[in-house]
Design an enzyme around this catalytic site. Structure first.
Site, PDB file in Angstrom:
ATOM      1  N   ALA A 190     151.580  55.834  24.383  1.00 60.16           N
ATOM      2  CA  ALA A 190     153.066  55.289  24.271  1.00 60.16           C
ATOM      3  C   ALA A 190     153.871  56.378  23.338  1.00 60.16           C
ATOM      4  O   ALA A 190     153.363  57.481  23.086  1.00 60.16           O
ATOM      5  CB  ALA A 190     152.903  53.952  23.544  1.00 60.16           C
ATOM      6  N   HIS A 191     155.212  55.680  23.128  1.00 62.53           N
ATOM      7  CA  HIS A 191     156.230  56.652  22.460  1.00 62.53           C
ATOM      8  C   HIS A 191     155.573  57.358  21.091  1.00 62.53           C
ATOM      9  O   HIS A 191     155.116  56.378  20.349  1.00 62.53           O
ATOM     10  CB  HIS A 191     157.571  56.366  22.626  1.00 62.53           C
ATOM     11  CG  HIS A 191     157.572  55.138  21.642  1.00 62.53           C
ATOM     12  ND1 HIS A 191     157.264  53.725  22.450  1.00 62.53           N
ATOM     13  CD2 HIS A 191     158.188  54.592  20.524  1.00 62.53           C
ATOM     14  CE1 HIS A 191     157.472  52.964  21.485  1.00 62.53           C
ATOM     15  NE2 HIS A 191     158.041  53.203  20.409  1.00 62.53           N
ATOM     16  N   ASN A 192     155.938  58.533  20.736  1.00 60.51           N
ATOM     17  CA  ASN A 192     155.926  58.948  19.237  1.00 60.51           C
ATOM     18  C   ASN A 192     154.159  59.134  18.882  1.00 60.51           C
ATOM     19  O   ASN A 192     154.002  59.442  17.858  1.00 60.51           O
ATOM     20  CB  ASN A 192     156.510  57.922  18.222  1.00 60.51           C
ATOM     21  CG  ASN A 192     157.958  57.901  18.608  1.00 60.51           C
ATOM     22  OD1 ASN A 192     158.513  58.701  18.920  1.00 60.51           O
ATOM     23  ND2 ASN A 192     158.583  57.107  17.955  1.00 60.51           N
TER      24      ASN A 192
ATOM     25  N   SER B 256     153.664  55.246  17.965  1.00 54.84           N
ATOM     26  CA  SER B 256     153.787  55.857  16.863  1.00 54.84           C
ATOM     27  C   SER B 256     152.365  55.847  16.004  1.00 54.84           C
ATOM     28  O   SER B 256     152.172  55.992  14.840  1.00 54.84           O
ATOM     29  CB  SER B 256     154.659  55.325  15.821  1.00 54.84           C
ATOM     30  OG  SER B 256     156.069  55.160  16.366  1.00 54.84           O
TER      31      SER B 256
END
Length: 327
Positions: free
Chosen positions: A242-244, A262
């Site tokens: 997922a993002h980050n 994250s």
């Protein structure tokens, strides 16, 4: 951030921001403006950022940086800090992200330079390579793959059929399996009863050298920072990042591992199949996670865990034997 993936619209005057949200201002004048909207770890002069109630505020933030926060969190900040105080931080982030950034228009993409393709490359049938792309030497791209604008593919890399690469930087000797997607928008938004508000993700995907991404994998670009896969790290088929998320080097993740937004993962980490790692946690280096485990809390260097929720492997086995007996 890569200057060509998205259109940066800053500086944005405070009156434009105020017109989009309900807020109270502290230490911000009507003449103030902010150059960009970034995560707090990436702030610089005249940035606008945000902090949740549970988040930590970095020390030595420049005086001209603005922070979006709740009334409760504002009481913890320096009394001189420029703050935009709101009731719903997540909703505000979503709205403001779309003020500072947008996708490039078709006209802007058409004005980018023609793609550059290195020596000894093999390009299959029905491959789409958009403007601004830079492809190194000895790269092989198989049938039906799509490389979107301004991506970079390093020397010796191989992209299998029907994969889509966008908003991504791939270093040398990268392998991408078939039907994988890199660089799409992450699962970040503000919930609303009528219409959810999408957060504009203006980060990238960065794949370090000698990494391998299996077939059917998805790696979301970062929202306010980059999603990073470390050197010589391998993802099996059907993994989702997922993002980050940031993953270190020399790690391996078996099929259907999912890592939420994250999360930070160290070096030399191994997971079995169908492992789930929660967002916003830290996994140390030299960690081993057994198949189908669910990791919800930080893990220290060298831990070996299994179960859902994941606990020390030997404690899990001992408890299992006590309940179910030896098998």
């Amino acid at each position: 951030m890569h200057p060509g993936f998205f259109k940066k619209l800053g500086p944005i005057q405070i009156d434009v921001i105020k017109s989009s949200i309900e807020c109270d201002l502290s230490n911000i004048s009507e003449d103030d403006s902010f150059n960009d909207f970034v995560g707090i770890e990436n702030v610089k002069e005249k940035s606008l950022s945000f902090v949740y109630d549970h988040g930590q505020v970095l020390k030595n933030i420049p005086d001209n940086v603005g922070l979006i926060c709740s009334k409760k969190k504002a009481k913890e900040l320096d009394s001189k800090q420029k703050t935009i105080i709101v009731k719903n931080v997540q909703e505000t982030i979503a709205k403001i992200s779309n003020i500072f950034y947008r996708d490039l228009s078709s006209e802007e993409k058409n004005k980018l330079s023609d793609p550059i393709i290195g020596n000894n490359c093999e390009i299959g049938k029905n491959v789409i390579i958009e403007n601004g792309v830079i492809i190194g030497n000895n790269v092989k791209i198989n049938h039906g793959a799509i490389i979107k604008h301004n991506c970079k593919i390093g020397d010796g890399s191989k992209i299998e059929s029907n994969s889509v690469i966008s908003n991504s930087i791939l270093e040398e000797n990268i392998y991408i399996g078939s039907n994988s997607a890199l660089g799409q928008r992450g699962f970040g938004f503000s919930l609303s009863n009528n219409k959810n508000i999408k957060i504009f993700h203006h980060g990238r995907v960065v794949i370090k050298s000698n990494a391998s991404i299996g077939s059917g994998c998805t790696i979301d670009r970062g929202s306010f920072s980059d999603t990073i896969i470390g050197e010589n790290t391998y993802l099996d088929n059907l993994c989702h990042i997922a993002h980050n998320v940031e993953i270190g080097r020399n790690s391996a993740f078996a099929a259907m591992t999912g890592i939420a937004g994250s999360a930070k993962v160290g070096n030399n980490v191994l997971t079995g199949g169908q492992v789930g790692i929660a967002g916003h946690i830290t996994i140390g280096s030299n960690v081993q996670i057994a198949a189908k485990s669910g990791v919800f809390y930080n893990l220290r260097d060298g831990e070996v865990v299994m179960g859902n929720p994941a606990i020390n492997k030997y404690k899990f086995v001992k408890t299992y034997k006590r309940i179910y007996g030896k098998r």
